[in-house]
Design a protein around this motif. Structure first.
Motif, PDB file in Angstrom:
ATOM      1  N   ALA A 158      36.228   5.257 -37.433  1.00  0.00           N
ATOM      2  CA  ALA A 158      36.928   4.808 -38.638  1.00  0.00           C
ATOM      3  C   ALA A 158      36.716   3.313 -38.874  1.00  0.00           C
ATOM      4  O   ALA A 158      36.472   2.883 -40.002  1.00  0.00           O
ATOM      5  CB  ALA A 158      38.416   5.137 -38.541  1.00  0.00           C
ATOM      6  N   ALA A 159      36.784   2.531 -37.810  1.00  0.00           N
ATOM      7  CA  ALA A 159      36.595   1.083 -37.940  1.00  0.00           C
ATOM      8  C   ALA A 159      35.175   0.736 -38.365  1.00  0.00           C
ATOM      9  O   ALA A 159      34.967  -0.142 -39.213  1.00  0.00           O
ATOM     10  CB  ALA A 159      36.939   0.391 -36.620  1.00  0.00           C
ATOM     11  N   ALA A 160      34.181   1.407 -37.796  1.00  0.00           N
ATOM     12  CA  ALA A 160      32.781   1.111 -38.138  1.00  0.00           C
ATOM     13  C   ALA A 160      32.484   1.460 -39.591  1.00  0.00           C
ATOM     14  O   ALA A 160      31.848   0.679 -40.314  1.00  0.00           O
ATOM     15  CB  ALA A 160      31.844   1.869 -37.210  1.00  0.00           C
ATOM     16  N   VAL A 161      32.946   2.606 -40.040  1.00  0.00           N
ATOM     17  CA  VAL A 161      32.705   3.020 -41.426  1.00  0.00           C
ATOM     18  C   VAL A 161      33.433   2.076 -42.381  1.00  0.00           C
ATOM     19  O   VAL A 161      32.877   1.656 -43.406  1.00  0.00           O
ATOM     20  CB  VAL A 161      33.105   4.497 -41.629  1.00  0.00           C
ATOM     21  N   ALA A 162      34.667   1.687 -42.045  1.00  0.00           N
ATOM     22  CA  ALA A 162      35.421   0.750 -42.879  1.00  0.00           C
ATOM     23  C   ALA A 162      34.772  -0.629 -42.882  1.00  0.00           C
ATOM     24  O   ALA A 162      34.663  -1.272 -43.937  1.00  0.00           O
ATOM     25  CB  ALA A 162      36.865   0.658 -42.390  1.00  0.00           C
ATOM     26  N   ARG A 163      34.338  -1.087 -41.724  1.00  0.00           N
ATOM     27  CA  ARG A 163      33.720  -2.415 -41.609  1.00  0.00           C
ATOM     28  C   ARG A 163      32.514  -2.565 -42.534  1.00  0.00           C
ATOM     29  O   ARG A 163      32.296  -3.607 -43.145  1.00  0.00           O
ATOM     30  CB  ARG A 163      33.295  -2.662 -40.174  1.00  0.00           C
ATOM     31  N   ALA A 212      35.318  13.388 -44.579  1.00  0.00           N
ATOM     32  CA  ALA A 212      36.205  14.100 -43.652  1.00  0.00           C
ATOM     33  C   ALA A 212      36.904  13.089 -42.756  1.00  0.00           C
ATOM     34  O   ALA A 212      36.351  12.031 -42.438  1.00  0.00           O
ATOM     35  CB  ALA A 212      35.399  15.091 -42.809  1.00  0.00           C
ATOM     36  N   ASP A 213      38.107  13.405 -42.354  1.00  0.00           N
ATOM     37  CA  ASP A 213      38.887  12.533 -41.492  1.00  0.00           C
ATOM     38  C   ASP A 213      38.121  12.214 -40.210  1.00  0.00           C
ATOM     39  O   ASP A 213      37.488  13.103 -39.623  1.00  0.00           O
ATOM     40  CB  ASP A 213      40.213  13.221 -41.173  1.00  0.00           C
ATOM     41  N   ALA A 214      38.170  10.969 -39.773  1.00  0.00           N
ATOM     42  CA  ALA A 214      37.454  10.547 -38.566  1.00  0.00           C
ATOM     43  C   ALA A 214      37.868  11.356 -37.345  1.00  0.00           C
ATOM     44  O   ALA A 214      37.041  11.657 -36.479  1.00  0.00           O
ATOM     45  CB  ALA A 214      37.674   9.051 -38.307  1.00  0.00           C
ATOM     46  N   ALA A 230      30.211   9.524 -37.008  1.00  0.00           N
ATOM     47  CA  ALA A 230      30.386   8.429 -37.972  1.00  0.00           C
ATOM     48  C   ALA A 230      29.646   8.742 -39.273  1.00  0.00           C
ATOM     49  O   ALA A 230      30.160   8.479 -40.365  1.00  0.00           O
ATOM     50  CB  ALA A 230      29.895   7.119 -37.374  1.00  0.00           C
ATOM     51  N   LEU A 231      28.462   9.324 -39.155  1.00  0.00           N
ATOM     52  CA  LEU A 231      27.735   9.723 -40.364  1.00  0.00           C
ATOM     53  C   LEU A 231      28.497  10.803 -41.121  1.00  0.00           C
ATOM     54  O   LEU A 231      28.593  10.760 -42.348  1.00  0.00           O
ATOM     55  CB  LEU A 231      26.335  10.217 -40.010  1.00  0.00           C
ATOM     56  N   MET A 232      29.049  11.762 -40.387  1.00  0.00           N
ATOM     57  CA  MET A 232      29.819  12.816 -41.045  1.00  0.00           C
ATOM     58  C   MET A 232      31.010  12.219 -41.791  1.00  0.00           C
ATOM     59  O   MET A 232      31.281  12.576 -42.940  1.00  0.00           O
ATOM     60  CB  MET A 232      30.284  13.848 -40.017  1.00  0.00           C
ATOM     61  N   HIS A 233      31.714  11.311 -41.124  1.00  0.00           N
ATOM     62  CA  HIS A 233      32.870  10.653 -41.746  1.00  0.00           C
ATOM     63  C   HIS A 233      32.430   9.879 -42.990  1.00  0.00           C
ATOM     64  O   HIS A 233      33.060   9.977 -44.045  1.00  0.00           O
ATOM     65  CB  HIS A 233      33.539   9.737 -40.717  1.00  0.00           C
TER      66      HIS A 233
END
Length: 182
Positions: A43-48, A19-21, A11-14
């Motif tokens: 993807a959901a956590a980073v977007a949230r 970079a794509d999840a 998640a940190l990398m994303h």
């Protein structure tokens, strides 16, 4: 073990690299359904938390550590900052430690020269992240997990390198004369 720290690191990398999840979540030996679930969670956590919308790298890294980083990764990042503050080199060994390092360098770019990368993991996201960071790991042991496993052989290697550099005779101290400019 399924303890989740590779998910935090992915998640940190994303969040930090964009970079794509799916690319960030490959490589832990999980089956396709598990990797797909992991990708969706990342993807959901980073977007949230709106992490991709934060323009300043240092602010995004702080928010990413707080929101998706996990306590162990955040603690490693703090230890790295502390080591660099006292001008001490530290060993970065594995995907999770690389996540802490990348966040820390985003927060404090001057930290860049303090991390020595012990190994590249067999996990594709780790190799990609090391390349993005311009890191040259000491070892390629073909390990997937095993955070810290290459730190043990890295320590004597680094000590030997320091001893060689500190104990190397200069031309003057060795009495070498007539040296060429080449």
């Amino acid at each position: 073990m399924g303890i989740g720290n590779s998910t935090c690191a992915a998640a940190l990398m994303h969040a930090l690299t964009g970079a794509d999840a799916a690319e960030c979540s490959r490589g832990t030996g999980a089956d396709a359904a598990t990797v797909e679930r992991k990708r969706d969670v990342i993807a959901a956590a980073v977007a949230r938390h709106g992490l991709h919308a934060i323009g300043d790298a240092a602010s995004r890294a702080r928010a990413a550590l707080r929101d998706v980083g996990g306590v162990e990764v955040s603690m490693m990042a703090g230890a790295m900052l502390g080591a660099a503050a006292t001008r001490r080199v530290f060993i970065v060994d594995g995907f999770i430690a690389t996540a802490a390092y990348a966040a820390t360098v985003a927060i404090e770019p001057a930290l860049q020269g303090y991390g020595v990368f012990a190994r590249v993991s067999a996990e594709a996201p780790h190799a990609r992240w090391l390349q993005t960071l311009g890191a040259q790991p000491l070892f390629n042991l073909g390990l997937r997990l095993g955070e810290g496993s290459a730190a043990a052989p890295a320590v004597p290697l680094l000590r030997a390198a320091c001893a060689m550099l500190n104990g190397m005779a200069t031309f003057d101290s060795a009495g070498v004369s007539g040296r060429s400019a080449s």
